[in-house]
Design an enzyme around this catalytic site. Structure first.
Site, PDB file in Angstrom:
ATOM      1  N   PHE A  60      24.074  69.541  76.364  1.00  0.00           N
ATOM      2  CA  PHE A  60      24.783  70.347  75.362  1.00  0.00           C
ATOM      3  C   PHE A  60      24.526  69.823  73.947  1.00  0.00           C
ATOM      4  O   PHE A  60      24.134  70.582  73.053  1.00  0.00           O
ATOM      5  CB  PHE A  60      26.273  70.337  75.690  1.00  0.00           C
ATOM      6  CG  PHE A  60      27.140  71.114  74.745  1.00  0.00           C
ATOM      7  CD1 PHE A  60      26.890  72.455  74.492  1.00  0.00           C
ATOM      8  CD2 PHE A  60      28.215  70.512  74.121  1.00  0.00           C
ATOM      9  CE1 PHE A  60      27.691  73.190  73.625  1.00  0.00           C
ATOM     10  CE2 PHE A  60      29.038  71.234  73.261  1.00  0.00           C
ATOM     11  CZ  PHE A  60      28.778  72.567  73.011  1.00  0.00           C
ATOM     12  N   ARG A  86      13.890  64.168  82.812  1.00  0.00           N
ATOM     13  CA  ARG A  86      13.930  63.642  84.170  1.00  0.00           C
ATOM     14  C   ARG A  86      13.313  64.609  85.186  1.00  0.00           C
ATOM     15  O   ARG A  86      12.639  64.206  86.121  1.00  0.00           O
ATOM     16  CB  ARG A  86      15.378  63.342  84.564  1.00  0.00           C
ATOM     17  CG  ARG A  86      15.512  62.581  85.878  1.00  0.00           C
ATOM     18  CD  ARG A  86      16.965  62.575  86.342  1.00  0.00           C
ATOM     19  NE  ARG A  86      17.835  61.978  85.364  1.00  0.00           N
ATOM     20  CZ  ARG A  86      18.111  60.680  85.304  1.00  0.00           C
ATOM     21  NH1 ARG A  86      17.548  59.846  86.168  1.00  0.00           N
ATOM     22  NH2 ARG A  86      18.943  60.203  84.389  1.00  0.00           N
ATOM     23  N   ARG A 131      25.689  58.826  81.564  1.00  0.00           N
ATOM     24  CA  ARG A 131      26.535  59.270  82.674  1.00  0.00           C
ATOM     25  C   ARG A 131      27.873  59.600  82.038  1.00  0.00           C
ATOM     26  O   ARG A 131      28.567  58.726  81.524  1.00  0.00           O
ATOM     27  CB  ARG A 131      26.693  58.186  83.733  1.00  0.00           C
ATOM     28  CG  ARG A 131      27.498  58.678  84.951  1.00  0.00           C
ATOM     29  CD  ARG A 131      27.570  57.626  86.050  1.00  0.00           C
ATOM     30  NE  ARG A 131      28.052  58.228  87.288  1.00  0.00           N
ATOM     31  CZ  ARG A 131      29.336  58.284  87.645  1.00  0.00           C
ATOM     32  NH1 ARG A 131      30.277  57.775  86.863  1.00  0.00           N
ATOM     33  NH2 ARG A 131      29.691  58.849  88.785  1.00  0.00           N
ATOM     34  N   TYR A 178      34.378  55.036  81.866  1.00  0.00           N
ATOM     35  CA  TYR A 178      33.433  55.635  80.927  1.00  0.00           C
ATOM     36  C   TYR A 178      33.565  54.980  79.552  1.00  0.00           C
ATOM     37  O   TYR A 178      32.565  54.565  78.942  1.00  0.00           O
ATOM     38  CB  TYR A 178      33.684  57.134  80.829  1.00  0.00           C
ATOM     39  CG  TYR A 178      32.875  57.840  79.765  1.00  0.00           C
ATOM     40  CD1 TYR A 178      31.497  57.952  79.874  1.00  0.00           C
ATOM     41  CD2 TYR A 178      33.495  58.415  78.657  1.00  0.00           C
ATOM     42  CE1 TYR A 178      30.753  58.610  78.904  1.00  0.00           C
ATOM     43  CE2 TYR A 178      32.772  59.070  77.681  1.00  0.00           C
ATOM     44  CZ  TYR A 178      31.392  59.157  77.805  1.00  0.00           C
ATOM     45  OH  TYR A 178      30.665  59.808  76.841  1.00  0.00           O
ATOM     46  N   GLY A 186      44.064  87.478  78.579  1.00  0.00           N
ATOM     47  CA  GLY A 186      45.459  87.713  78.207  1.00  0.00           C
ATOM     48  C   GLY A 186      46.460  87.003  79.095  1.00  0.00           C
ATOM     49  O   GLY A 186      47.609  87.456  79.232  1.00  0.00           O
TER      50      GLY A 186
END
Length: 320
Positions: free
Chosen positions: A13, A34, A73, A142, A191
Site C-alpha cells: 500500500f 519477492r 512483517r 510488532y 447506512g
C-alpha cells in the site's frame, strides 16, 4: 544526474505509492520483488529475492544513492505464530539490518526506514501527543521489533558514512486502503447505524499522499540525516468526527448513535475486544512540530481532500 533509489515493499500500500511518486519525480528506481508475478511501474528495474534475512544484496546497490525500506512483517490481528516476537524480529530486525549493513558497505548514502508509531506506544492522553524524542514504549511484538530495528540502524549510522532517516507513521489511509478503514467506509455507505456518536478522543491519521511526500523529502533534505520523524495530517480527529467527515466524502448521512464511550469500552472488555475499544475510543495523537521545523515540511493534502480520494476509489473499485 537523477538520484537512484532502491525500494522495498513496492507492491504494498505505501511502497507502491512511493514507487509511483519516485518514477513521476524522475528518480531512477530499483525495486525488490519477492514473487515472480509481481509487477512494477514502467522503467523500474526489478530485483528478485527470497527473504530479507538470507538474501545477498551486495550486488544490488551498484550506482544506488539511497534505500527506502517499506517492506516489513506487519502488525496482524490474531497472530497464529507460536512466538510472534521471534517472527517479527526475523523479518523486521534481522532482515532490515542485513539489508542496511550491505547498503552501507556498498557506499549507499542514505537509508530511509519506515517504522511505526507503535514504537512510541499504543495511546496518548488528551492534550499530550507523542513527540519524536519521547522514550519508546512499544507494547506488542510488532512495535518491539520496529524499535529494535531502529536501534540497530542508528548504531550502524554511528559507525559508517550512511545516514539513516526513521519515519514513524500513524494510521495510513488513502485510495485502496484495507482493513478497518475500508470496513468503516462500507458501514457508512450501507447506512448502518453505529454507536459512535459521542466519542471525544483525538486520533492522528496520515493520508497516503502526505506520507509519501515526507518520504521523498527525507531522501533529499540534508536536515533529515540521522533523525526520527513523526508524520500525520496535522489535524487530529475524534472517531465521531472522522465518521462524519468520511460520510460527507461518500455523499452519505452518518447514522451515529450517541452511546457514551465508557459503555462501549465496558462492552468491548467483556467481549475480549479491549484493543478494539482502544482504537475506537482511545486517543493516539502525534506532534509533528519537529518534522515541520527541521524539514520545512507541511502536509500538502488536507484531511477532507484525502478522505474524498479514498471515498472515490472505494466507490469505483471496492464497493460491494
Amino acid at each position: 544526474m537523477p538520484q537512484s533509489v532502491f525500494l522495498t515493499g513496492a507492491t504494498g500500500f505505501v511502497g507502491g505509492a512511493v514507487m509511483r511518486r519516485l518514477v513521476a519525480d524522475g528518480f531512477i528506481v530499483k525495486a525488490a520483488l519477492r514473487n515472480i508475478d509481481d509487477r512494477v511501474e514502467e522503467g523500474v528495474q526489478a530485483v528478485r529475492f527470497c527473504t530479507f534475512e538470507t538474501t545477498d544484496w551486495s550486488g544490488c546497490f551498484v550506482g544506488v544513492d539511497s534505500v527506502v525500506h517499506c517492506a516489513a512483517r506487519v502488525h496482524v490481528m490474531n497472530d497464529k505464530e507460536i512466538d510472534p516476537l521471534a517472527a517479527f524480529r526475523k523479518v523486521n530486525v534481522e532482515g532490515t539490518l542485513r539489508l542496511a549493513r550491505q547498503a552501507a558497505e556498498a557506499g549507499v548514502r542514505r537509508f530511509v526506514f519506515i517504522s511505526s508509531i507503535k514504537v512510541n506506544g499504543e495511546g496518548t492522553k488528551l492534550g499530550r501527543p507523542y513527540t519524536a524524542d519521547d522514550c519508546p514504549q512499544p507494547c506488542d511484538p510488532y512495535g518491539i521489533s520496529k524499535m529494535e530495528a531502529e536501534q540497530g540502524l542508528r548504531e550502524l549510522a554511528s559507525r559508517t558514512s550512511m545516514d539513516v532517516v526513521i519515519i514513524r507513521p500513524v494510521l495510513v489511509y488513502g485510495p485502496g486502503v484495507k482493513a478497518n478503514f475500508l470496513n468503516m467506509m462500507r458501514w457508512l455507505d450501507k447506512g448502518v447505524p453505529l454507536p459512535f456518536g459521542a466519542i471525544h478522543n483525538a486520533r492522528s491519521l496520515v493520508a497516503l499522499d502526505n506520507l509519501v511526500d515526507l518520504i521523498i523529502t527525507s531522501l533529499v533534505h540534508p536536515g533529515a540525516a540521522n533523525q526520527i520523524f513523526l508524520v500525520s495530517d496535522g489535524e487530529d480527529l475524534s472517531t465521531t468526527q472522522l465518521l462524519r467527515r468520511m460520510a460527507i466524502a461518500l455523499s452519505k448521512s452518518a447514522r451515529l448513535l450517541p452511546v457514551p464511550s465508557w459503555t462501549l469500552i465496558a462492552a468491548a472488555n467483556i467481549m475480549g475486544k479491549r484493543s478494539l475499544s482502544q482504537r475506537l475510543c482511545g486517543s493516539l495523537a502525534v506532534d509533528i512540530g519537529k518534522t515541520r521545523s527541521l524539514l520545512q515540511w507541511a502536509p500538502p493534502v488536507s484531511v477532507d481532500r484525502a478522505l474524498e480520494a479514498a471515498a472515490k476509489h472505494y466507490m469505483e473499485y471496492e464497493k460491494k
